[in-house]
Design an enzyme around this catalytic site. Structure first.
Site, PDB file in Angstrom:
ATOM      1  N   CYS A  62       0.815  -1.221   0.000  1.00 38.39           N
ATOM      2  CA  CYS A  62       0.000   0.000   0.000  1.00 38.39           C
ATOM      3  C   CYS A  62       0.853   1.277   0.000  1.00 38.39           C
ATOM      4  O   CYS A  62       1.781   1.399   0.773  1.00 38.39           O
ATOM      5  CB  CYS A  62      -0.922   0.080   1.197  1.00 38.39           C
ATOM      6  N   ARG A  74       6.392  -0.952  -4.537  1.00 37.14           N
ATOM      7  CA  ARG A  74       6.053  -1.521  -3.226  1.00 37.14           C
ATOM      8  C   ARG A  74       5.133  -2.735  -3.344  1.00 37.14           C
ATOM      9  O   ARG A  74       4.973  -3.480  -2.387  1.00 37.14           O
ATOM     10  CB  ARG A  74       5.359  -0.454  -2.370  1.00 37.14           C
ATOM     11  N   TRP A 103      -2.634  -3.107  -1.599  1.00 34.07           N
ATOM     12  CA  TRP A 103      -2.225  -4.514  -1.595  1.00 34.07           C
ATOM     13  C   TRP A 103      -3.213  -5.205  -0.677  1.00 34.07           C
ATOM     14  O   TRP A 103      -3.236  -4.961   0.532  1.00 34.07           O
ATOM     15  CB  TRP A 103      -0.797  -4.620  -1.074  1.00 34.07           C
ATOM     16  N   ASN A 148      -3.242   2.979   4.749  1.00 28.16           N
ATOM     17  CA  ASN A 148      -2.249   1.920   4.642  1.00 28.16           C
ATOM     18  C   ASN A 148      -2.126   1.313   6.024  1.00 28.16           C
ATOM     19  O   ASN A 148      -1.983   2.034   7.003  1.00 28.16           O
ATOM     20  CB  ASN A 148      -0.928   2.571   4.180  1.00 28.16           C
ATOM     21  N   GLY A 149      -2.225  -0.019   6.138  1.00 25.83           N
ATOM     22  CA  GLY A 149      -2.117  -0.670   7.447  1.00 25.83           C
ATOM     23  C   GLY A 149      -3.287  -1.606   7.673  1.00 25.83           C
ATOM     24  O   GLY A 149      -4.046  -1.919   6.752  1.00 25.83           O
ATOM     25  N   GLU A 179      18.790 -18.424  -0.767  1.00 25.43           N
ATOM     26  CA  GLU A 179      18.515 -17.148  -1.422  1.00 25.43           C
ATOM     27  C   GLU A 179      18.264 -17.347  -2.919  1.00 25.43           C
ATOM     28  O   GLU A 179      17.342 -16.759  -3.489  1.00 25.43           O
ATOM     29  CB  GLU A 179      19.679 -16.169  -1.173  1.00 25.43           C
ATOM     30  N   LYS A 190      14.823 -16.363  -4.882  1.00 20.94           N
ATOM     31  CA  LYS A 190      14.777 -15.469  -6.063  1.00 20.94           C
ATOM     32  C   LYS A 190      14.020 -16.141  -7.193  1.00 20.94           C
ATOM     33  O   LYS A 190      13.162 -15.535  -7.831  1.00 20.94           O
ATOM     34  CB  LYS A 190      16.189 -15.129  -6.571  1.00 20.94           C
ATOM     35  N   GLU A 219      10.171 -16.516  -6.494  1.00 18.93           N
ATOM     36  CA  GLU A 219       9.343 -15.305  -6.393  1.00 18.93           C
ATOM     37  C   GLU A 219       9.148 -14.592  -7.719  1.00 18.93           C
ATOM     38  O   GLU A 219       8.114 -13.984  -7.945  1.00 18.93           O
ATOM     39  CB  GLU A 219       9.840 -14.355  -5.310  1.00 18.93           C
ATOM     40  N   HIS A 271      17.497 -37.614   2.721  1.00 20.80           N
ATOM     41  CA  HIS A 271      16.597 -37.891   3.847  1.00 20.80           C
ATOM     42  C   HIS A 271      15.138 -37.616   3.486  1.00 20.80           C
ATOM     43  O   HIS A 271      14.305 -37.508   4.383  1.00 20.80           O
ATOM     44  CB  HIS A 271      17.018 -37.064   5.065  1.00 20.80           C
ATOM     45  N   LYS A 321       6.957  -4.903  -1.814  1.00 21.66           N
ATOM     46  CA  LYS A 321       8.340  -4.582  -1.488  1.00 21.66           C
ATOM     47  C   LYS A 321       8.516  -4.332   0.000  1.00 21.66           C
ATOM     48  O   LYS A 321       9.487  -4.737   0.606  1.00 21.66           O
ATOM     49  CB  LYS A 321       8.763  -3.347  -2.291  1.00 21.66           C
TER      50      LYS A 321
HETATM   51  C1  F6R Z   1      12.757 -11.194  -1.468  1.00 25.10           C
HETATM   52  C2  F6R Z   1      12.452 -10.044  -0.642  1.00 25.10           C
HETATM   53  C3  F6R Z   1      11.776 -10.278   0.654  1.00 25.10           C
HETATM   54  C4  F6R Z   1      12.317  -9.330   1.722  1.00 25.10           C
HETATM   55  C5  F6R Z   1      11.502  -9.474   3.010  1.00 25.10           C
HETATM   56  C6  F6R Z   1      12.065  -8.609   4.108  1.00 25.10           C
HETATM   57  O1  F6R Z   1      13.399 -10.821  -2.643  1.00 25.10           O
HETATM   58  O2  F6R Z   1      12.709  -8.937  -1.005  1.00 25.10           O
HETATM   59  O3  F6R Z   1      11.916 -11.611   1.063  1.00 25.10           O
HETATM   60  O4  F6R Z   1      13.658  -9.627   1.943  1.00 25.10           O
HETATM   61  O5  F6R Z   1      10.184  -9.116   2.766  1.00 25.10           O
HETATM   62  O6  F6R Z   1      12.081  -7.276   3.725  1.00 25.10           O
HETATM   63  P1  F6R Z   1      13.033  -6.230   4.418  1.00 25.10           P
HETATM   64  O7  F6R Z   1      14.431  -6.623   4.102  1.00 25.10           O
HETATM   65  O8  F6R Z   1      12.647  -4.918   3.828  1.00 25.10           O
HETATM   66  O9  F6R Z   1      12.760  -6.319   5.887  1.00 25.10           O
END
Ligand code: F6R
Length: 600
Positions: free
Chosen positions: A2, A27, A73, A99-100, A477, A481, A484, A500, A595
Site C-alpha cells: 500500500c 512496493r 495490496w 495503509n495498514g 537465497e 529469487k 518469487e 533424507h 516490497k
Molecule cells: C525477497 C524479498 C523479501 C524481503 C523481506 C524482508 O526478494 O525482497 O523476502 O527480503 O520481505 O524485507 P526487508 O528486508 O525490507 O525487511
C-alpha cells in the site's frame, strides 16, 4: 505494500498524484485510486490492476488543486474496484486512503456502525464511516478525526479529504510509514520520499500517533491529545537518477549490475581517513558486550543473516542465532544473559521485524538495525543503526540489498574482532575489493547465464538448489529469487539432506543447481550431485576457480572463502531473472508480493 500520496497547492493535482503512484508501484499493489477535489466536489477514480489501468479510466476533463491517491495490496477483501481506495463515507462527504490494518474493525462496526451499509469488505471503510458518524453527532472534523483515531487498534497511515469543508488534508500515522513534503505554496503527503521527489526533496518525518493538518501554506503537527509538535524538516538525499531504470528493461537487472559499485561504496563509506574500516564506537561496545547476538529478519534479509552468522562467529567469535521475525514473537528461544538484537531489513519497515523490536525493547535489550533506508521505522526505533548504502532498491526481488547486508556485517565482524584484540588474518578491504571485481565479471557473463537458464529451467515445474556450509545459505537465497519472480517451485537444501526425503522428488530432467565454492566440502557436494544425477537429475554446477571440474556449468572467480556468497549469489540472481523473462513474467512486480511488508 500500500502506498499513499497527497497534494494540496496551486497546481492541478491529478498528474502529480498519478506520477507519485507510479513511483510507489515498486512496493507491490493490486489496485489503485485517486480522488481530486475542485469547486464541483470530489471526483474519485479507482481501478483494479496497474496504474496504467487507472490512468485509462481517469476523466481527462476533471482536475483539482487538492487530491489523494493510493495503491492497495489486498488484506481485507479481494483485489477489486470496490475494495480499492479512496473510500467514501455514506454521504460522500469524507474520502480516505489508508495503509495498514485495523485489527478491531469488526468490533467498531458492531459497537458504533450497526446502521451503516458498508460498500466494501475493507477495514478502512470503518474509519471513514466513524468520522462521518462523529461529525453527524456534532463534532468538528478534526475532533471527529481525533476521536476515531483514539478508537483504532492496529497500524495506519491515513490521508482524509472533506468534500464540504476547508481545503485541508488530514493526515495521521501509527506504525505505517508516512511523510509530509514541503513546497512553495504547496504541500504533499507520501509513503516515501521517492513518490514526491518530482515536486520536493524537503520532508517532515511523522511519529506514531501524530495528526497533521496539511493546507497549501501550512503543516501543523499535533499529538493525539492536541498538543502542538515542532519538528525540523530534512532533505531527502535521493538522486532522481537513482530511481530511474535508464536503459535497463527492469530495475532488477539494473540493481544486480549495481552490486560491485555498492560494495565499493560500502568500503569507502566505512573507511576512516587512515584507510581503516571503522564503526561507531557505541555499536562496537554493544556488540562486544553481548554474549550472544540474535539476528531477526525476514525473507532475503533472513538469508543474509545466515551468512552474517558465519561471518560474526568465525571472525569476531561471537555466538549468533538467526531467527525468522514472524516466528520469534510467538516462539521466543531461551535468551542468553546479555543479548544484542540485530534487525536486518532492506526497507526498515517490515512489520514482523518491528513487532520483535518493540517487544525486546520493552524487555530492555539493546538493539541494532541494519537497513538501507535512513529514517525508516526500524532505524528510528532501534538504539543503533548501520546503513547499507545500496541506493534505492525498487525491484520487489531484493538483490543489491542482500549483498550490501553481507558486506556491512563482514565489516562489523572485522572491526569488532580487532577491537576485542582478536587477530584477523586477512585484509577485508582488499578481499571485498576482489569480491566486487568478481561480481563485475559475473555481471558481464549475462549471455552465458541466459543460456544456462534456457538449458536448465525451460518448462520445468520445479528446481532444487543444493550446497554445503555457506553455499547452503546462498542456495536458500537463490531458490527464493527463482520462485518469487519466475513462479518455478524452487527449494534450497543442505547437500547432505536430500537423501533424507527430498530425493524422492528427483525425476528424469529435474534441474539441480549445486554450488561448490567451499574447499572443505567440495568433494562431498559433488558426491551429492552424483546421487541425484544417477536418479535422472539435470545438474547445473556453479563452482569457484581452483575447485572447478570439467562438468561444471559456470566457474566464478576465486574470492576469500568467507565472502563467496557475495559472488556466488550473482549467477543465481541472473538465472532467476532470465528464467522469469523467458516465461514472460513481470520481473519487477511479481504477483502477490510487496516490497515493503508493513502488515504482520
Ligand atoms: C525477497 C524479498 C523479501 C524481503 C523481506 C524482508 O526478494 O525482497 O523476502 O527480503 O520481505 O524485507 P526487508 O528486508 O525490507 O525487511
Amino acid at each position: 505494500m500500500c502506498g499513499i500520496v497527497g497534494y494540496i497547492g496551486n497546481h492541478n493535482s491529478k498528474e502529480i498524484l498519478l506520477k507519485g503512484l507510479e513511483k510507489l508501484e515498486y512496493r507491490g499493489y493490486d489496485s489503485a485510486g485517486i480522488a481530486v477535489k475542485n469547486e464541483s466536489g470530489v471526483h474519485i477514480f479507482k481501478e483494479k490492476g496497474r496504474i496504467a489501468d487507472l490512468r485509462s479510466i481517469v476523466d481527462e476533463n476533471v482536475d483539482g488543486h487538492i487530491g489523494i491517491g493510493h495503491t492497495r495490496w489486498a488484506t481485507h477483501g479481494v483485489p477489486s474496484k470496490l475494495n480499492s481506495h479512496p473510500h467514501q463515507s455514506t454521504s460522500g462527504r469524507f474520502i480516505l486512503v489508508h495503509n495498514g490494518v485495523i485489527e478491531n474493525y469488526e468490533l467498531l462496526k458492531r459497537d458504533y456502525l450497526t446502521d451503516v451499509s458498508f460498500i466494501s469488505e475493507t477495514d478502512t471503510e470503518v474509519i471513514v464511516q466513524l468520522i462521518e458518524k462523529f461529525v453527524g453527532e456534532g463534532l468538528e472534523v478534526l475532533e471527529a478525526f481525533r476521536k476515531t483515531l483514539s478508537l483504532l487498534h492496529g497500524s495506519y497511515a491515513l490521508a482524509l479529504l472533506d468534500a464540504k469543508g476547508d481545503d485541508t488534508i488530514y493526515v495521521a500515522k501509527n506504525k505505517s510509514p508516512l511523510l509530509v513534503g514541503l513546497g512553495q505554496d504547496f504541500n504533499v503527503v507520501a509513503s516515501d520520499a521517492m513518490a514526491m521527489l518530482q515536486v520536493t526533496d524537503e520532508y517532515l518525518e511523522l511519529m506514531d500517533k501524530e495528526i497533521v493538518i496539511v493546507t497549501k501554506n501550512e503543516v501543523a503537527i499535533q499529538k493525539l491529545n492536541g498538543e502542538a509538535v515542532q519538528r525540523n524538516s530534512f532533505k531527502a538525499k535521493l538522486d532522481a537518477s537513482d530511481i530511474e531504470k535508464g536503459t535497463y528493461p527492469f530495475y532488477m537487472l539494473k540493481e544486480i549490475d549495481e552490486q560491485p559499485l555498492v560494495i565499493r561504496k560500502i568500503i569507502q563509506t566505512y573507511q576512516n581517513e587512515q584507510g581503516n574500516l571503522t564503526i561507531d564506537k557505541n555499536i562496537l561496545d554493544a556488540v562486544n558486550l553481548a554474549d550472544r547476538i540474535y539476528i531477526i529478519a525476514a525473507g532475503t534479509s533472513y538469508n543474509a543473516g545466515l551468512v552474517g552468522k558465519q561471518l560474526l562467529e568465525s571472525v569476531a567469535k561471537i555466538p549468533v542465532e538467526v531467527h525468522i521475525a514472524s516466528e520469534f514473537g510467538y516462539n521466543m528461544p531461551l535468551l542468553s544473559a546479555k543479548p544484542l538484537f540485530v534487525f536486518i531489513s532492506q526497507s526498515g519497515e517490515t512489520a514482523d521485524s518491528r513487532g520483535v523490536l518493540v517487544h525486546v525493547k520493552e524487555l530492555g535489550y539493546p538493539t541494532l538495525t541494519l537497513t538501507n533506508v535512513p529514517g525508516s521505522t526500524l532505524s528510528r526505533e532501534a538504539d543503533y543503526t548501520l546503513l547499507l548504502h545500496a541506493g534505492p532498491e525498487i525491484a520487489v526481488a531484493s538483490t543489491k540489498a542482500y549483498t550490501a547486508q553481507i558486506a556491512v556485517i563482514a565489516i562489523l565482524a572485522e572491526v569488532a574482532a580487532k577491537r576485542k584484540g582478536i587477530e584477523v588474518n586477512f585484509d577485508l578491504i582488499h578481499e571485498l575489493g576482489i569480491a566486487a571485481n568478481a561480481m563485475e565479471v559475473l555481471c558481464d557473463s549475462k549471455e552465458i547465464i541466459e543460456i544456462m537458464a534456457r538449458e536448465f529451467l525451460t518448462g520445468t515445474p520445479n528446481c532444487f538448489f543444493i550446497g554445503r556450509g555457506v553455499d547452503y545459505y546462498v542456495c536458500l537465497e537463490g531458490s527464493l529469487k527463482l520462485k518469487e519472480i519466475s513462479y518455478i517451485q524452487a527449494e534450497g537444501f543442505a547437500g547432505g539432506e536430500l537423501k533424507h526425503g527430498t530425493i524422492a522428488l528427483i525425476e528424469k530432467g529435474t534441474p539441480i543447481v549445486a554450488l561448490a565454492t567451499q574447499k572443505s566440502v567440495n568433494l562431498s557436494i559433488r558426491g551429492n550431485v552424483k546421487e541425484v544425477v544417477s536418479r535422472g537429475a539435470n545438474p547445473c554446477i556453479i563452482s569457484m576457480k581452483g575447485l572447478n571440474m570439467d562438468e561444471d556449468s559456470l566457474v566464478i572467480p576465486e574470492v576469500h572463502e568467507l565472502l563467496t556468497p557475495l559472488v556466488s549469489v550473482v549467477p543465481l540472481q541472473l538465472l532467476a531473472y532470465y528464467a522469469a523473462i523467458q516465461r514472460g513474467c513481470d520481473v519487477d512486480k511479481p504477483r502477490n508480493l510487496a516490497k515493503s511488508v508493513t502488515v504482520e
